[in-house]
Scaffold this active site. Sequence first.
Site, PDB file in Angstrom:
ATOM      1  CG  HIS A   1      43.581  36.352  37.763  1.00  0.00           C
ATOM      2  ND1 HIS A   1      42.337  36.609  38.290  1.00  0.00           N
ATOM      3  CD2 HIS A   1      44.041  37.538  37.286  1.00  0.00           C
ATOM      4  CE1 HIS A   1      42.043  37.882  38.128  1.00  0.00           C
ATOM      5  NE2 HIS A   1      43.060  38.477  37.534  1.00  0.00           N
TER       6      HIS A   1
ATOM      7  CD  GLU B   1      42.411  37.490  34.307  1.00  0.00           C
ATOM      8  OE1 GLU B   1      43.470  38.018  33.918  1.00  0.00           O
ATOM      9  OE2 GLU B   1      41.419  38.147  34.662  1.00  0.00           O
TER      10      GLU B   1
END
Length: 329
Positions: A203, A178
């Site tokens: 993510h 992320e």
Amino acid sequence: MANMTLFTDQDPESVYPSQDLIWGKFEQCFLALWGLVTYAPVFRDYYYQGLAQFYTDNVMYMEVRALLPEIYELDGSTHDTAWTLKTYQDITRQFTAEYPEFFGVRVIFTIHRGVNASKMARAVEEAMKLQRDFPDIMAGFDLVGREDSGRPLWYFRDALSLPAERGVTLPYFFHAGETDLEGTEVDQNLLDALLLNTSRIGHGFALLRHPVAKDLSRKRGVAVEVCPISNQVMKLVKDLRNHPAATLMSENHPLVISSDDPGMFGSSGLSYDFYEAFVGFGGMRSNLGSLKELAINSIRYSSLNPKQQEKALALWQRRWDNFVSENAF
Ligand SMILES: *[C@@H]1O[C@H](CO)[C@@H](O)[C@H](O)[C@H]1NC(C)=O
Ligand SMILES: *[C@@H]1O[C@H](CO)[C@@H](O)[C@H](O)[C@H]1NC(C)=O
Ligand SMILES: *[C@@H]1O[C@H](CO)[C@@H](O)[C@H](O)[C@H]1NC(C)=O
């Protein structure tokens, strides 16, 4: 509300000009909320209300990341982690009894990545114990908090290897990638998450920059949990047509759509994220089949065992067929 969410009436570009600023505010919001939602009666209502919102949005099954904080009563007494997990279990059972169309919830126990190695080792011990004592609701373990400013997975390798060393099963659902920083220690989290046998990747925004990791995740069927609105609000990408998941989707990489922290973003449920994925990633080629595939992925890449998946898919199929015939496409 201004203290408890990121929502703003003003132009968000000028209120939150940088990732550092918005992450600072994001963490402040959690602190401001802490004492409110960790009061036992509020904790129960808050979770029940969360389930109700997702159910209204037609979500039938959820896997929730939870810190399992210490919960307090007004007489000063407190409850431990096991109590908190059991409360999630009790309220989920109450909810599914009231709404039989709702399939259930499993919880991913999390700890903030700001802790040191010895604290992490204790958390992993606790997670193994919870996994043994609450096998129905407990899905596994993850680390939360901003990857860029926290410690990399590699720093925690000893603690995170404990289950494998002891022959104990503790599934991992690591947040990894992320970030838009390339080549940093944190940018290695994707590869380390896979080496630590993660079941999914939270993510995975940086996955395209790691072709070897991407091959591995595809071969192992490790789905990326894509959070479109979150990535946009937290300033990883401005225009969702440029989101890396557009490429992952066109390559048929396993992926699922998640809403991360909708309450914080002034959003709710999951439909808005599905909408963004539909319009942003698929463009003119998105169609009913794209939505169907994404919905099925949510079950296929869940932590449910094969038998439960079959049951969930049958329930989903019935509702999907109704949805299609009612809307007479
Ligand atoms: C609420 O927001 C205001 C303005 O940003 C800030 O001064 C205050 O410290 C915040 N309060 C809490 C409890 O976070
Ligand atoms: C790790 O953090 C805890 C507090 O969370 C502290 O008590 C402990 O001394 C720290 N250990 C080391 C080795 O720094
Ligand atoms: C990951 O899986 C491999 C192959 O099953 C195993 O040898 C290894 O110990 C696992 N590592 C961890 C950290 O779970």
